[in-house]
Structure formats: structure tokens, C-alpha cells
Design an enzyme around this catalytic site. Structure first.
Site, PDB file in Angstrom:
ATOM      1  N   ARG A 292     -72.739  -1.926   3.373  1.00 51.30           N
ATOM      2  CA  ARG A 292     -72.337  -2.081   1.736  1.00 51.30           C
ATOM      3  C   ARG A 292     -72.143  -0.790   1.254  1.00 51.30           C
ATOM      4  O   ARG A 292     -73.077   0.084   1.000  1.00 51.30           O
ATOM      5  CB  ARG A 292     -73.443  -2.774   1.015  1.00 51.30           C
ATOM      6  N   HIS A 296     -74.906  -3.366  -4.999  1.00 55.92           N
ATOM      7  CA  HIS A 296     -74.798  -4.740  -4.811  1.00 55.92           C
ATOM      8  C   HIS A 296     -73.866  -5.462  -5.518  1.00 55.92           C
ATOM      9  O   HIS A 296     -73.161  -6.612  -5.112  1.00 55.92           O
ATOM     10  CB  HIS A 296     -76.236  -5.331  -5.198  1.00 55.92           C
ATOM     11  N   TYR A 305     -81.386   4.399  -5.430  1.00 52.56           N
ATOM     12  CA  TYR A 305     -82.418   4.068  -4.318  1.00 52.56           C
ATOM     13  C   TYR A 305     -81.831   4.548  -2.911  1.00 52.56           C
ATOM     14  O   TYR A 305     -82.548   4.306  -2.064  1.00 52.56           O
ATOM     15  CB  TYR A 305     -82.882   2.673  -4.298  1.00 52.56           C
TER      16      TYR A 305
END
Lengths: 404, 327
Positions: A292, A296, A305
Site C-alpha cells: 500500500r 489507508h 506510523y
């Protein structure tokens, strides 16, 4: 009797029924070696070359699929911009995962239902969803197939056998198994394809869906889009297993692990899984290893993160660059032709956006109430009437509601 | 008319519908070899084979999801849950998927599936086995909820449910499975949203369904001894709900008591009382009272369980109060 039990105890613990000595539990080897048993299957080499004997994707499909991947990418980038500008409420894309999305859908037959997760808009477009219709869904306007009821990127497209996208994780997995069961009862040549992320493998639905499919040899193809991240949770925190493909073993089905950025490999694995399912050989779990590249969704900022060093190596593995290299290697695409494709795709998106934004912003009020049941109950009829009279009684309300 | 049990009536409904329409199939735990945990599917495996009577692994969430997918795939699944107590796991599939599919897809997809099984207290089975969940499903737009009390209603409503184009939550009762009553042979379709007057009377309206219908009827007998004629109305389905029938009775009696087995707070009876006061305020001569299960998890001890469940005596007392009568 007591003696028999004693003997059987000794037998079970020291020797098996054939008298062979058993390994003590403490010395038993690990059951298997996942990285050896589930090697990452690839067709496309880094230099764009490929062993064409291992690829059955018809040559004439290569350019259309490449164009779709480019479109998918450009669409995602443009829609993220639109969300930042406040023109749409939310977006969730598939940047970096296009080969998994499109390769799997391409490997199925046109009559096969697709049970999507929420990053498979590319597959809906492959199945004929007009781009402007997709954009109407993002806007939730009068042209929206979902009539403004469902959030962005949660499209359903019945003509393309593309089932409704559901936000709760993994619910589509047992549903796909149910659709496969239905096909078997009806003796239809239909094999559902279900997509889910690696995070979904932790959900109950994953277990119950795969378990039933394995027990009953239900024709279905499970595609696990392992993009490394479930929002901020890395795949290592999702499972202690070395691969996701090996989970297939416990469900008594075939597992495959493929390079998810290799369109030809994903296609090949899906095509074969479909053929096995249709032949009554049961389901397959295909793990597509991809990444990815972005957050998200537009509600997420991965920089908090995920260090950039983790992402950078994947830029070289970009599925679009990989396929482009292959097309060049096969002499099917030049730099100028590639540039022309990218221009055409950008123009197509712009035109579709213009078309979608020209439609009235408010879907019909009636469908909100009429669309709950096959026939509305008195509750819906009563509430529609209440709302209609409230709007009619107060023109300011009507204006606020976007009808002025 | 033949006398059959509630259990046999449900069995007839499924058998007839499976014979009539090959899209209808049954799945759930123990429905095949074992003929159902409560023997409701007796003989169906033998008659229709393992493709249409499907024993599933123990996973309510999974097989309810399977039912949703099979309905999307063009079949008419009947999903049997061993008890609604354990089907909480499947609430996600029923509420987030089945109920919303038509609306979420803008009418492109729909989900004609029946989820059926027993609910409610069945003698000393304690808190995880004795719950009534009808209001939690009747709360959800997109679902229809049946609560049959008699064998005839069980058959007629289940056949209607199987033919319905929308997802139906079909609540049965463990303690009613063995009860008997007159049921027509063959075709019997009872429309949703049509209440039945279980007993007519002009002094007080009692609204009660499923097991509580019999508690209310018993209360009506006791009241008759005091010269009070109660009208007992069984709505039979909670969504859709036959409000007109209830209002018509209240217009005659001017008094109403709602009886339900479940918990009081946010229960179906609260909604029914609200609808009556909203549409029939001028007809009322007394506040509407409710008789419900107590607001506690169901205890195991028999005398305690008795204290929790509504009784005919409690219903009689409520009726006296709305009639302003002392005992």
C-alpha cells in the site's frame, strides 16, 4: 479391559499402530517450511522479460489492461486531490496494487460474481462500470447508481456482476462462499472471486468462510491482497504465520503466493484457481504480495506510523512500471505511445468529472424511503409524507436542503 | 381441519416451499442428519438431499453470511439458527449486510433470505439461553420480523417469509414447538402486518404476541370472572406492524396494556405505546401500561425465573389499573 487400555496407551505413546517408533513431541520438526512450500511466484522479471510459456494472458489484452492500470492510478491521484479540495467526502484507492486488482478480475470469466473489498474500483471499471457513474457515486448525486445512499468507493454494479462493497471487514468472504454454493445448486458455471486485505484474515468471517468452502469444496477464488498494512498495523502484527497462503493448508485447500505487482502472475494464478474450482476441485487461497503505497484512505496519514524507508524500495517494484517494461520488451509500447495513453486517460477522467458534476446534486428523496424494502412499509410512507410537507411548508428549509 | 404441532407446521411450510421452488434451501447447524436441534427439519434431508439441506460448521456468523451470499446469488435460503441467543454473532451479517443491501446498492441487489430459530425463556436455562431479541431486529429498517404464537401462524407466516423479497427474521419459541392447533393442509399464506384478534372484548385491549399471547388469554379468562371483557390482539409480525387493528380496538375499549417477554427499557412495547398515544390519544381514558420481563439477565433458579417473566396475574393487575378497579 484395564490391560488393553494400558497397552493401547503404551502403543500410542511409544509406537504407532504399525510398530514404528514415534518421535517424542519435544523433538518433532516444524510441520512445514512456508517460504519453501509457498514461494513467491513471478512471471515478469525485473528487466521486463518473461518466460512466455508460463503466461496465458492473450497478447491483445495486454495494452487494454495496461491502459486500465494507468487509468486506475490517475483516477486515484485525481480523486485524492478532489477530496482535499472538499469536492468529495472520502476516497480509498489502490495505488501500487493495480496489478492485483486487475490481474485477478481478468483471470475470471465474465459470468463470475466479484465480491470486492473496497480497493477494487479498477475491477468494476474492467467489468464495464462507466467512469462518470463511478464519479457520481463519489459525489452521491442524482446520477449515482446507489442513489446517494452509500458512501464513496462503496459501489455496486449489477450489470458487471460486481457485488455491493461492505465496510465491515471480511463480511464479503462468507457471502462469496454462499454465492458459490448457490451456483453449485443451480449448476451454473459461475465461480465467485472475493478480494480482501491481509488484515481481514484475522476476522471471524475469514475463518468461517474458508472453513465452509474447504469442507464442501465450494467453487470460489479467495484473493488476499497482502499490501502489508491494515491502516497502521503491519502484517507482522496481523499474524505470526510466515505467509498468508499457508493458511490454506489448515482449511484443506490449495494455497498460492504470487507477486502481486506482477499482472501476469496474478492473472495466471487466478485463471488456474478458477479452472480448478469450476472442475469441482474446490477453492484456492491466493496471497498477492503487494504494497500500500499511500495512506489507508483519505482519512489517514501514514507518515505518523510508517517510515519512508519502508516504502521507497517498493517504488521500483511499481506494478505499472513492471508491466510497461514488459510491453517495451515485447515491442508493444513505445515511450511516445505511453505518453499518449497517459494524456488520453487524464482527458477521459476530466471529461467524466465534468459529466458527473453537471448532474443535480440531490438524488430523489423518494428512493431514500422507497428503496428500503421491495414495497415500503407504512413507516417509510408516513415519514416521506412528513418530510415532503416540511419541505413544502418552509422554502428556507428547501433551500438549505439543496432544492432552492 | 388437521391438528398439528407448531414444530410440524414449520416443517410443512419448509417442505411445501422447497417442493414448490427449487431455489429454496435450508442451512444451519444440525439441520440435516440430526433433523434439527428441535426437529423442525425432520425428514427434509431425506426428501431434498444434502445440496438443499446443508449441515454447516458451528459458526453463526459464517452461515448467516453464506445465506446472504446465496440470496444475492439467486437462491431463497432459509438459515436456521439453533437459538437467537447464539445468533448475536451474526448480527453484523443480518444488520450491516442483509438489511441494507437493497438500499446500499440503490436497488441493484436484494437479499431474500429467512433467518429462523427459537428465542425466549424455556424453563431454567439462565441468562445466555433465555433472551428475547425481537426488538433489536424490529429496530432495523430493511428487516421484517415475525413472532408467531400458533401452529397456524407459524406455517402461514413462514411460507410468506420464504416468498418475501426482503430479509425476514423469523422468531420461534422453544416452549411452543410442541403445542398443537388447527392448521390447513397445503397452501396457507398469512400476510405480514395483519394482526389477529385472539379474543374479542370491549373493556380493555391487551396487545401480546408469541408466548405472551397465551399469558394474555389466560389473564382475559381471569378478568372475565370479574366481569371484564378483554380484547387480546396478536400482531403476529412486529415489522410491519398492524397499528390500525390495535387503534380500532383501543377506540372501543379506551384502555390498553402491552405485554412482552423481553426487557422493558427500549422494548417493542414502548414503541407500540408511543404509536397508540400519538395516533389515538383522544381515545384513551387511561395511560397505557406495559407488562414485561424484569430488567435483569434471566436467573436459573426456578422461583426467581418465575418472578422475572410476565404472568397472567401481572397482566390482570395492569388491566385493573387501567380500568381504575380495585381487586
Amino acid at each position: 479391559m484395564r490391560r488393553e487400555i494400558h497397552e493401547s496407551f503404551v502403543r500410542r505413546n511409544g509406537h504407532d499402530v504399525h510398530g514404528e517408533e514415534l518421535t517424542p513431541f519435544s523433538q518433532r520438526p516444524a510441520a512445514h517450511r512456508p517460504e519453501k512450500e509457498f514461494p513467491l511466484e513471478r512471471v515478469l522479471a525485473d528487466d521486463g522479460s518473461a518466460d512466455l510459456a508460463r503466461s496465458h494472458l492473450p497478447q491483445e489484452r495486454l495494452l487494454p489492461l495496461y491502459r486500465l492500470m494507468v487509468l486506475n492510478r490517475a483516477l486515484d491521484e485525481r480523486m485524492i486531490q478532489l477530496q482535499r479540495q472538499g469536492r468529495i467526502g472520502f476516497y480509498i484507492g489502490s495505488i501500487g496494487e493495480e496489478a492485483t486488482v486487475l490481474g485477478a478480475a481478468e483471470g475470471m470469466a465474465p459470468q463470475d460474481w466479484i465480491f470486492p473489498c473496497y480497493r477494487e474500483h479498477g475491477a468494476a471499471i474492467l467489468r464495464g462500470l462507466p467512469l462518470a457513474k463511478f464519479l457520481c457515486d463519489l459525489l452521491g448525486n442524482a446520477g449515482d447508481l446507489m442513489e446517494g445512499h452509500q458512501m464513496p468507493c462503496h459501489e455496486a454494479f449489477r450489470p458487471g456482476r460486481f457485488a455491493s462493497i461492505s465496510s465491515p471487514i471480511a463480511t464479503q468472504i462468507p457471502q462469496a462462499v454462499g454465492a458459490g454454493w448457490a451456483a453449485r445448486i443451480k449448476k451454473d458455471d459461475m465461480v465467485p472471486l472475493v478480494y480482501f486485505g491481509e488484515g481481514a484474515t484475522s476476522a471471524n468471517d475469514f475463518h468461517t468462510g474458508l472453513n465452509f468452502a474447504g469442507v464442501r469444496k465450494v467453487p470460489v477464488v479467495f484473493v488476499c491482497r497482502n499490501n502489508g498494512w491494515a491502516i497502521s498495523v503491519p502484517r507482522e502484527r496481523q499474524t505470526a504465520a510466515v505467509t498468508f497462503a499457508e493458511k490454506a493448508l489448515a482449511y484443506g485447500m490449495k494455497g498460492e503466493r504470487v507477486d502481486g505487482n506482477d499482472l501476469l502472475a496474478v492473472y495466471e494464478a487466478t485463471r488456474l484457481a478458477r479452472a480448478r474450482a469450476a472442475a469441482g476441485e474446490g477453492p484456492t487461497l491466493i496471497e498477492c504480495v503487494t504494497y500500500r503505497m499511500e495512506g489507508h484512505s483519505t482519512s489517514d496519514d501514514p507518515r505518523v506510523y510508517r517510515p519512508a524507508e519502508l516504502v521507497d524500495p517498493w517504488r521500483k517494484k511499481d506494478p505499472i512500471l513492471r508491466l510497461k517494461g514488459h510491453l517495451v520488451w515485447r515491442g508493444l509500447l513505445s515511450e511516445s505511445e505511453d505518453a499518449a495513453i497517459r494524456d488520453a486517460v487524464a482527458a477521459e477522467i476530466q471529461a467524466a468529472l465534468r459529466e458527473a458534476e453537471a448532474l443535480p446534486s440531490k438524488p430523489p428523496l423518494e428512493s431514500l424511503f422507497d428503496g428500503v424494502y421491495a414495497q415500503p412499509l407504512w413507516q417509510q410512507r408516513e415519514q416521506l409524507e412528513e418530510l415532503r410537507s416540511a419541505v413544502a411548508a418552509d422554502p428556507r428549509v428547501a433551500r438549505l436542503r439543496g432544492e432552492g | 381441519m388437521p391438528i398439528v404441532s407448531y414444530r410440524e407446521a414449520l416443517n410443512q411450510a419448509m417442505r411445501e416451499e422447497m417442493a414448490r421452488d427449487e431455489r429454496v434451501f435450508l442451512l444451519g447447524e444440525e439441520v440435516g442428519q440430526y433433523n434439527g436441534a428441535y426437529k423442525v427439519s425432520q425428514g427434509l434431508l431425506k426428501e431434498f438431499g444434502p445440496w438443499r439441506v446443508v449441515d454447516t460448521p458451528i459458526a453463526e456468523l459464517g452461515f448467516c453470511g453464506l445465506g446472504v451470499g446465496a440470496a444475492m446469488g439467486g437462491l431463497r435460503p432459509i438459515v436456521e439458527v439453533m437459538t437467537w441467543n447464539f445468533a448475536l454473532l451474526a448480527y453484523d451479517q443480518i444488520v450491516n449486510n442483509a438489511a441494507k443491501l437493497r438500499s446500499m446498492s440503490g436497488g441493484q441487489l436484494h437479499c431474500p433470505v429467512v433467518f429462523r430459530g427459537p428465542q425466549g425463556a424455556a424453563h431454567q436455562l439462565a441468562s445466555q439461553h433465555s433472551q428475547v431479541f425481537e426488538s433489536t431486529y424490529a429496530f432495523v429498517p430493511g428487516l421484517k420480523v415475525c413472532v408467531p404464537a400458533t401452529p397456524r401462524d407459524a406455517k402461514g407466516l413462514l411460507k410468506t417469509a420464504i416468498r418475501d423479497e426482503d430479509p425476514v427474521v423469523f422468531m420461534e419459541s422453544e416452549v411452543l414447538y410442541g403445542t398443537k392447533g388447527e392448521v390447513e393442509d397445503g397452501e396457507l399464506l398469512i400476510p405480514f402486518g395483519q394482526a389477529e384478534v385472539a379474543r374479542d372484548g370491549g373493556d380493555v385491549t391487551i396487545v401480546a404476541w408469541q408466548k405472551m399471547r397465551f399469558v394474555a388469554l389466560k389473564a382475559a379468562e381471569l378478568l372475565e370472572r370479574e366481569g371484564v371483557q378483554a380484547c387480546v390482539i396478536d400482531p403476529r409480525t412486529l415489522r410491519p406492524f398492524d397499528l390500525e387493528a390495535v387503534l380500532a380496538s383501543v377506540a372501543r375499549t379506551h384502555r390498553c396494556v402491552v405485554v412482552e417477554e423481553g426487557w422493558p427499557w427500549m422494548g417493542s412495547g414502548a414503541q407500540i405505546a408511543d404509536s397508540i398515544q400519538r395516533h389515538g390519544f383522544d381515545d384513551l381514558d387511561a395511560p397505557i401500561l406495559r407488562v414485561t420481563g424484569r430488567d435483569v439477565p434471566m436467573p436459573y433458579a426456578k422461583p426467581l425465573e418465575h418472578e422475572v417473566l410476565p404472568t397472567p396475574e401481572r397482566v390482570v393487575e395492569a388491566c385493573r389499573r387501567v380500568l381504575y378497579r380495585s381487586p
